[in-house]
Scaffold this active site. Structure first.
Site, PDB file in Angstrom:
ATOM      1  N   LYS A 187       0.842  -1.196   0.000  1.00  0.00           N
ATOM      2  CA  LYS A 187       0.000   0.000   0.000  1.00  0.00           C
ATOM      3  C   LYS A 187       0.878   1.248   0.000  1.00  0.00           C
ATOM      4  CE  LYS A 187      -1.898   2.920   2.809  1.00  0.00           C
ATOM      5  NZ  LYS A 187      -2.034   4.162   2.041  1.00  0.00           N
ATOM      6  N   GLU A 261       9.695   0.887  10.589  1.00  0.00           N
ATOM      7  CA  GLU A 261      10.690   1.946  10.331  1.00  0.00           C
ATOM      8  C   GLU A 261       9.970   3.258  10.576  1.00  0.00           C
ATOM      9  OE1 GLU A 261      13.799   1.458   9.440  1.00  0.00           O
ATOM     10  OE2 GLU A 261      13.899  -0.468   8.396  1.00  0.00           O
ATOM     11  N   CYS A 295      13.221  10.729   7.189  1.00  0.00           N
ATOM     12  CA  CYS A 295      13.171  10.229   8.563  1.00  0.00           C
ATOM     13  C   CYS A 295      14.524  10.324   9.242  1.00  0.00           C
ATOM     14  CB  CYS A 295      12.676   8.793   8.574  1.00  0.00           C
ATOM     15  SG  CYS A 295      13.559   7.780   7.390  1.00  0.00           S
ATOM     16  N   GLU A 392       9.715  15.771  15.586  1.00  0.00           N
ATOM     17  CA  GLU A 392      10.113  15.669  14.187  1.00  0.00           C
ATOM     18  C   GLU A 392       9.335  16.710  13.379  1.00  0.00           C
ATOM     19  OE1 GLU A 392       8.895  12.020  12.326  1.00  0.00           O
ATOM     20  OE2 GLU A 392      10.808  11.872  11.284  1.00  0.00           O
TER      21      GLU A 392
HETATM   22  P1  NAP Z   1       2.013   7.882   8.292  1.00  0.00           P
HETATM   23  O1  NAP Z   1       0.870   8.776   8.423  1.00  0.00           O
HETATM   24  O2  NAP Z   1       2.356   6.986   9.408  1.00  0.00           O
HETATM   25  O3  NAP Z   1       1.761   7.058   6.962  1.00  0.00           O
HETATM   26  C1  NAP Z   1       2.608   6.042   6.489  1.00  0.00           C
HETATM   27  C2  NAP Z   1       1.799   5.058   5.688  1.00  0.00           C
HETATM   28  O4  NAP Z   1       0.865   4.406   6.547  1.00  0.00           O
HETATM   29  C3  NAP Z   1       0.953   5.690   4.589  1.00  0.00           C
HETATM   30  O5  NAP Z   1       0.845   4.779   3.517  1.00  0.00           O
HETATM   31  C4  NAP Z   1      -0.375   5.865   5.293  1.00  0.00           C
HETATM   32  O6  NAP Z   1      -1.451   5.980   4.402  1.00  0.00           O
HETATM   33  C5  NAP Z   1      -0.463   4.592   6.099  1.00  0.00           C
HETATM   34  N1  NAP Z   1      -1.332   4.646   7.262  1.00  0.00           N
HETATM   35  C6  NAP Z   1      -1.862   5.736   7.888  1.00  0.00           C
HETATM   36  N2  NAP Z   1      -2.601   5.352   8.944  1.00  0.00           N
HETATM   37  C7  NAP Z   1      -2.555   3.989   8.998  1.00  0.00           C
HETATM   38  C8  NAP Z   1      -3.097   3.012   9.869  1.00  0.00           C
HETATM   39  N3  NAP Z   1      -3.850   3.342  10.906  1.00  0.00           N
HETATM   40  N4  NAP Z   1      -2.821   1.704   9.642  1.00  0.00           N
HETATM   41  C9  NAP Z   1      -2.031   1.354   8.607  1.00  0.00           C
HETATM   42  N5  NAP Z   1      -1.503   2.231   7.738  1.00  0.00           N
HETATM   43  C10 NAP Z   1      -1.739   3.545   7.932  1.00  0.00           C
HETATM   44  O7  NAP Z   1       3.354   8.651   7.993  1.00  0.00           O
HETATM   45  P2  NAP Z   1       3.579   9.785   6.941  1.00  0.00           P
HETATM   46  O8  NAP Z   1       3.166  11.048   7.583  1.00  0.00           O
HETATM   47  O9  NAP Z   1       2.987   9.407   5.648  1.00  0.00           O
HETATM   48  O10 NAP Z   1       5.156   9.706   6.762  1.00  0.00           O
HETATM   49  C11 NAP Z   1       6.022  10.456   7.519  1.00  0.00           C
HETATM   50  C12 NAP Z   1       6.590   9.654   8.676  1.00  0.00           C
HETATM   51  O11 NAP Z   1       7.242   8.481   8.216  1.00  0.00           O
HETATM   52  C13 NAP Z   1       7.631  10.419   9.415  1.00  0.00           C
HETATM   53  O12 NAP Z   1       7.411  10.311  10.800  1.00  0.00           O
HETATM   54  C14 NAP Z   1       8.933   9.744   9.030  1.00  0.00           C
HETATM   55  O13 NAP Z   1       9.961   9.858   9.945  1.00  0.00           O
HETATM   56  C15 NAP Z   1       8.517   8.356   8.805  1.00  0.00           C
HETATM   57  N6  NAP Z   1       9.436   7.697   7.884  1.00  0.00           N
HETATM   58  C16 NAP Z   1      10.305   6.764   8.374  1.00  0.00           C
HETATM   59  C17 NAP Z   1      11.207   6.128   7.542  1.00  0.00           C
HETATM   60  C18 NAP Z   1      12.161   5.094   8.067  1.00  0.00           C
HETATM   61  O14 NAP Z   1      12.748   4.369   7.284  1.00  0.00           O
HETATM   62  N7  NAP Z   1      12.339   4.970   9.356  1.00  0.00           N
HETATM   63  C19 NAP Z   1      11.225   6.440   6.191  1.00  0.00           C
HETATM   64  C20 NAP Z   1      10.336   7.404   5.710  1.00  0.00           C
HETATM   65  C21 NAP Z   1       9.438   8.018   6.576  1.00  0.00           C
HETATM   66  P3  NAP Z   1      -1.873   7.434   3.844  1.00  0.00           P
HETATM   67  O15 NAP Z   1      -0.676   8.153   3.417  1.00  0.00           O
HETATM   68  O16 NAP Z   1      -2.694   7.091   2.680  1.00  0.00           O
HETATM   69  O17 NAP Z   1      -2.581   8.097   4.979  1.00  0.00           O
END
Ligand code: NAP
Ligand code: MG
Length: 482
Positions: A187, A261, A295, A392
């Site tokens: 996804k 991650e 991240c 963050e």
């Molecule tokens: P997010 O809201 O957690 O979303 C990540 C993914 O999960 C998206 O595909 C999102 O869908 C989906 N999602 C949202 N709510 C969910 C739920 N309840 N159950 C399952 N999946 C769900 O994060 P983001 O704001 O898109 O991304 C930024 C964050 O990712 C930052 O905190 C960053 O540090 C972290 N990140 C970490 C890494 C690493 O390797 N450690 C790499 C990149 C990013 P939708 O987008 O469609 O809502």
């Protein structure tokens, strides 16, 4: 405070235009299908707010169909193939990503807002490199097993990726899973589905057996349906710590493998004996790469007090030369913020920094009429208790703190609930080694920053998650008893 623009420059727009369909379905069981009730959502270009395409909104029923396809794909085809045959498919995908690199880069930039230079020179080639690397592992899996046990796949895996490196994060997840003999339901994030959908075309052209890779688009709800599906053997998630915690609670008690991650607030430590010209460039790319939507961004700069003023003066000068604007312009350094929602998050945290008494410095900037933008910025006068030192921001905003001794640098660096990455700049090899050993971070870069290689593991401690992606470590996350 702002500084005056030092020079202007001629635009150098990218002219390649990828084919974008008006409407995309779900890629399930090797075919494009409509979502249940034909639900759709729009994806836009964050630099212009223009509509790009209508994308299928996968419901629980669609996710169930995808998981069933992945199960069937596993039992009927993928687990029956020889490892060398699996490798052949992965090499095909890798070559195809390379051949279509230009179009994929433009698509990534249009859908997500990142500078074309970054998608062209980093995201897409590194995505291909992951497929090449793991293709090479497919017939050598017994060497990945630490305990000599047979290296068996897990089965059907659910994979959820964020919007900051859409195709690259998909590659990090798909390549090791497939090399190990697993099948996948992937996804992508809601704002950046298009390169994952282009990857579905590549996978179809590579003639992968049906159900081996299924791609379901949709919002967080779609991800939630995937996580709670009872017939998934593993969930691999990259995203926020908040959602990661929800996922952990939701899978508790189930016989399922999980890797997370999550977020980070990396300390980037600069000692007075550092090679300063290089360190300044390291600081700049450490925080402003991909608008800080990274991240592992070096978002907490810890500078030895004696060089603080010089570092700040140099960073101010450097801000004048950063180019913010059209992400499709090859000279652009700072592209668009990925979404209105993310822009609001950045603005809220920056406002808190100002309200708590830190000083904000920004590159000269006049916002275009449309799109989501935030200038490259940094805060001085930051204390450890400020929200901008703890949370963050996930935007182009650096928080600068100081230290006097290596012990103080270390204790400030480790004073965070996160533990994903860190950076150290010093001419002293022993200081580098000492601090790297004591930093609680999954990745520590010494006299460099943001370097990635498929052979090198990446992942966090504490609230940055657990499990590794990349290298042999990344393979073990997709194997039984490894
Ligand atoms: P997010 O809201 O957690 O979303 C990540 C993914 O999960 C998206 O595909 C999102 O869908 C989906 N999602 C949202 N709510 C969910 C739920 N309840 N159950 C399952 N999946 C769900 O994060 P983001 O704001 O898109 O991304 C930024 C964050 O990712 C930052 O905190 C960053 O540090 C972290 N990140 C970490 C890494 C690493 O390797 N450690 C790499 C990149 C990013 P939708 O987008 O469609 O809502
Ligand atoms: Mg978009």
């Amino acid at each position: 405070m702002t500084v005056a623009l030092a020079f202007d420059y001629a635009p150098a727009p990218e002219t390649t235009r990828p084919h974008i369909r008006d409407e995309y379905g779900l890629f399930i069981d090797g075919r494009w299908t409509r979502a249940h009730n034909n639900r759709q959502f729009a994806t836009v270009n964050p630099a212009t707010e223009e509509f790009l395409a209508s994308v299928a909104y996968a419901s629980e029923l669609d996710v169930d169909a995808a998981v069933k396809a992945a199960r069937k794909g596993y039992e009927k085809y993928w687990s029956k193939l020889t490892p060398a045959a699996r490798a052949k498919y992965l090499y095909r995908i890798a070559r195809s990503i390379t051949e279509k690199g230009r179009e994929l880069a433009v698509l990534e930039t249009m859908d997500g807002g990142k500078p074309i230079r970054e998608s062209r020179d980093f995201d897409i080639p590194t995505a291909a490199a992951h497929f090449f690397y793991y293709a090479g592992w497919a017939d050598k899996l017994r060497y990945a097993s630490r305990n000599g046990a047979d290296a068996l796949p897990l089965g059907a895996c659910g994979q959820i990726v964020p919007w900051n490196f859409p195709l690259l994060m998909a590659a990090w997840k798909l390549a090791p899973a497939l090399a190990c003999g697993n099948t996948v339901v992937l996804k992508p994030a809601e704002t950046t589905s298009l390169t994952a959908l282009a990857l579905a075309d590549i996978i179809a052209q590579a003639d992968l057996p049906p159900g081996v890779v299924n791609i379901v688009t949709g919002p967080g709800e779609t991800g939630r349906a995937l996580v709670s599906h009872p017939d998934i053997d593993k969930i691999a998630f990259t995203g926020s710590t908040e959602v990661g915690k929800q996922i952990m609670r939701s899978v508790a008690g189930r016989d399922i493998r999980l890797t997370l991650e999550l977020g980070g607030k990396a300390a980037h430590i600069v000692f007075a004996d550092a090679p300063l010209d290089q360190a300044i460039e390291g600081i700049i790319s450490g925080i402003y790469f991909n608008q800080g939507h990274v991240c592992c961004a070096g978002s907490r700069l810890l500078v030895e007090e004696s060089i603080h003023d010089e570092v700040v003066a140099r960073l101010l000068r450097r801000l004048q030369t950063m180019r913010l604007g059209d992400p499709l312009d090859k000279n652009t350094d700072i592209g668009a913020i990925n979404s209105a929602e993310q822009l609001a998050r950045i603005q809220e945290l920056v406002a808190s920094g100002v309200a708590q008494g830190a000083q904000l410095h920004s590159q000269p900037f006049s916002a275009p009429d449309r799109g989501y933008w935030f200038p490259a910025s940094f805060f001085t006068g930051v204390t450890q208790s400020h929200r901008i030192a703890q949370e963050e921001i996930f935007g182009p905003v650096l928080s600068i703190l100081t230290f006097r001794t290596p012990d103080e640098a270390l204790s400030k660096a480790n004073n965070t609930p996160y533990g994903l990455s860190a950076g150290v700049w010093t001419s002293s090899g022993s200081k580098n080694m000492w601090i790297a050993e004591h930093l609680r971070a999954g990745v520590v870069w010494c006299n460099t920053y943001n370097r990635f290689d498929p052979a090198s593991p990446f992942g966090g401690y504490r609230e940055s998650g657990f499990g590794r992606e990349g290298g042999v470590h990344g393979l073990r996350e997709y194997l039984q008893h490894a």
